[in-house]
Design an enzyme around this catalytic site. Structure first.
Site, mmCIF file in Angstrom:
data_model
loop_
_atom_site.group_PDB
_atom_site.id
_atom_site.type_symbol
_atom_site.label_atom_id
_atom_site.label_comp_id
_atom_site.label_asym_id
_atom_site.label_seq_id
_atom_site.Cartn_x
_atom_site.Cartn_y
_atom_site.Cartn_z
ATOM 1 N N CYS A 320 -0.876 -39.539 -43.688
ATOM 2 C CA CYS A 320 -2.029 -39.019 -43.959
ATOM 3 C C CYS A 320 -2.890 -39.841 -44.968
ATOM 4 O O CYS A 320 -2.394 -40.439 -46.226
ATOM 5 C CB CYS A 320 -1.952 -37.544 -44.459
ATOM 6 S SG CYS A 320 -3.592 -36.929 -45.076
ATOM 7 N N ARG A 419 -10.052 -31.032 -35.915
ATOM 8 C CA ARG A 419 -9.396 -30.441 -37.312
ATOM 9 C C ARG A 419 -10.080 -31.113 -38.526
ATOM 10 O O ARG A 419 -9.903 -30.485 -39.597
ATOM 11 C CB ARG A 419 -8.206 -31.144 -37.420
ATOM 12 C CG ARG A 419 -6.809 -30.642 -38.414
ATOM 13 C CD ARG A 419 -5.639 -31.302 -38.089
ATOM 14 N NE ARG A 419 -4.603 -30.617 -38.912
ATOM 15 C CZ ARG A 419 -4.424 -31.078 -39.931
ATOM 16 N NH1 ARG A 419 -4.982 -32.051 -40.960
ATOM 17 N NH2 ARG A 419 -3.509 -30.370 -40.972
#
Length: 504
Positions: A320, A419
């Site tokens: 991430c 998302r």
């Protein structure tokens, strides 16, 4: 001007647990890792739970049906990713629910006119050594017999011959009628010394197969997480776009737990979606939300969204790059401690306990243990499970070592724009995740077992026998950079123990 929080953002790497008194009762066999996954009244006790505090991230490179099956058998649960069609996600859930209830629906079936070559091809495709021979080769049609690997020899028999000359006809089989209990079915297998028991309806159509190996399998996995019908438990993720249609299909498929999956769950979109889902399904579903990193976000999620559990963590995952790209997030240890403190405060005020999940920032078994000590009820992991045999990606070999592909849901490869609320465009404008590889680590069961042994051992060192006791009694200390060095193998030489004997 901006509000500056007078607090350093800390990670799990900065803490160590202090030992407590270990009494004679503090042994691994006395430790329970049962942990809540659903909000509950403290007076009534735990409702929905996990048998071990591990769940897998809702990622394309992590949570497929094979991994969900393997993890449920170790007491945890996978969350099937939602960055796919509704039909595909529901089918993955269905595959897990059908995998093992003791009663298995046969997906290896052939007609009597099929050849031994067809049987061999089907065996290689499915890995199943038992093939049901049915009237038309379909499932839930009239059973004619069973063909097993013992009925023909791959390198001796003519593979162009029909299976009709090789399978064991139903007249010679031990069978049971639909409605038989699993206990009675198992007793029939034991009494007649059989490996497989077909279960048929009143018309002789095949409904299920019960296998002897599953009985022993079940006893090999004492922590197996199952529902009220003895089916494996599985979760699934939702976005805030097609959540109602998707949830309906997943509930119909048998899903046990749903979670609204967002990089930032502190939003009106998620609260609105959660309220609508709760209004339609009530307590029929366990519903999680997130991700968040602060106490005020926790209050919002439990009061406005009324979720059952809250995921904590933004930007801490190994693939991430949200913090790097957007400058938003928080050190995972700081986030967990802040949210856990607010969770406990909320429980004192209302008598309602809301489980929290630590999602991301876990780079070792030690950090998983620290996260649980700090107040997390369970941990969600991506890379940890992406490395295993059961993750959905294929192994590759590079410089003599095996790896598995691993990519973030915020990468272009995942195409999971739902998302991330980046703009009004129906695609990712910029990436919040990377596309990479992780070392292959072998079967999930072996990997999880080592982690669980470490966790139980640590809990005994601290002097606790349950995770709730761990939350209350754990004492942690901050560590310096030199403490980390001191704790490693800094003053010895590590020799290769695998060198061949000089005489050989």
């Amino acid at each position: 001007m901006a509000i500056i929080i007078d607090d350093v953002s800390h990670t799990f790497h900065e803490y160590l647990l202090l030992p407590g008194l270990t009494t004679k009762e503090h042994i691994a066999s006395n430790v329970t890792l049962k942990t809540p996954i659903q909000r509950y009244n403290l007076k009534d006790g735990i409702r929905g739970h996990l048998n071990t505090p591990f769940v897998s991230a809702a990622m394309q490179a992590v949570s497929g049906p094979e991994l969900a099956i393997a993890l449920a058998r170790k007491g945890g649960s996978a969350f099937i990713f939602c960055s796919q069609s509704i039909e595909s996600q529901a089918q993955m859930v269905r595959k897990v629910k059908e995998h093992k209830a003791g009663f298995v629906e046969s997906d290896s079936n052939l007609a009597p006119t099929a050849t031994l070559g067809d049987a061999l091809a089907l065996r290689r495709k499915t890995g199943h050594s038992t093939i049901a021979i049915t009237e038309n080769g379909g499932r839930n049609t009239k059973l004619l017999g069973l063909l097993t690997s013992k009925d023909f020899w791959e390198y001796k028999d003519d593979l162009t011959q029909c299976v009709s000359g090789f399978y064991t006809p139903r007249e010679k089989l031990v069978m049971a009628e639909e409605g038989v209990s699993l206990q009675d079915a198992t007793n029939l297998l034991w009494k007649h010394k059989k490996e497989c028991l077909p279960v048929v309806d009143k018309n002789g159509c095949l409904k299920f197969l019960v296998f002897r190996k599953d009985y022993f399998d079940h006893h090999s996995y004492p922590d197996e997480l199952t529902d009220g019908r003895k089916r494996l438990v599985v979760g699934a993720a939702l976005n805030t776009y097609d959540y109602m249609e998707r949830a309906s299909a997943l509930v119909e498929a048998g899903v046990d737990c749903l979670c609204l999956d967002s990089s930032d769950g502190y939003s009106e979109w998620q609260a609105e979606a959660a309220r609508q889902l709760r209004a339609k399904f009530g307590d029929k579903i366990v519903l999680g939300g997130g991700n968040i990193v602060s106490a005020d976000a926790f209050r919002y999620m439990v009061e406005k969204a009324e979720v059952d559990f809250v995921k904590v963590g933004i930007g801490g995952g190994s693939i991430c790059i949200t913090r790097e790209q957007k400058g938003i997030g928080r050190g995972q240890a700081s986030a967990i401690m802040d949210v856990a403190h607010e969770r406990n405060k909320y429980a004192r005020e209302t008598g309602i306990y809301i489980p929290i999940c630590s999602d991301g920032g876990l780079n070792s078994d030690t950090q998983m243990i620290v996260a649980l000590a700090m107040g997390a009820d369970f941990v969600m992991m991506g890379k940890y499970f992406a490395m295993t045999e059961e993750s959905p990606t294929a192994k590759i070999s590079y410089r003599g070592r095996l790896y598995k592909p691993y990519w973030g849901e915020g990468s272009n490869r995942a195409r999971n724009w739902q998302r991330y609320k980046q703009s009004e465009a129906a695609h990712l404008v910029f990436e919040e995740g990377v596309d990479a590889y992780v070392p292959y680590s072998g079967p999930l069961a072996d990997k999880v077992e080592v982690s669980l042994v470490k966790l139980k051992s640590t809990m005994c060192n601290v002097g606790v026998l349950s995770l709730s006791e761990f939350h209350d009694k754990a004492r942690l200390t901050r560590v310096s950079e030199m403490t980390v060095v001191e704790g490693g193998t800094s003053t010895v030489e590590m020799l290769d123990r695998m060198q061949p004997n000089s005489e050989s």
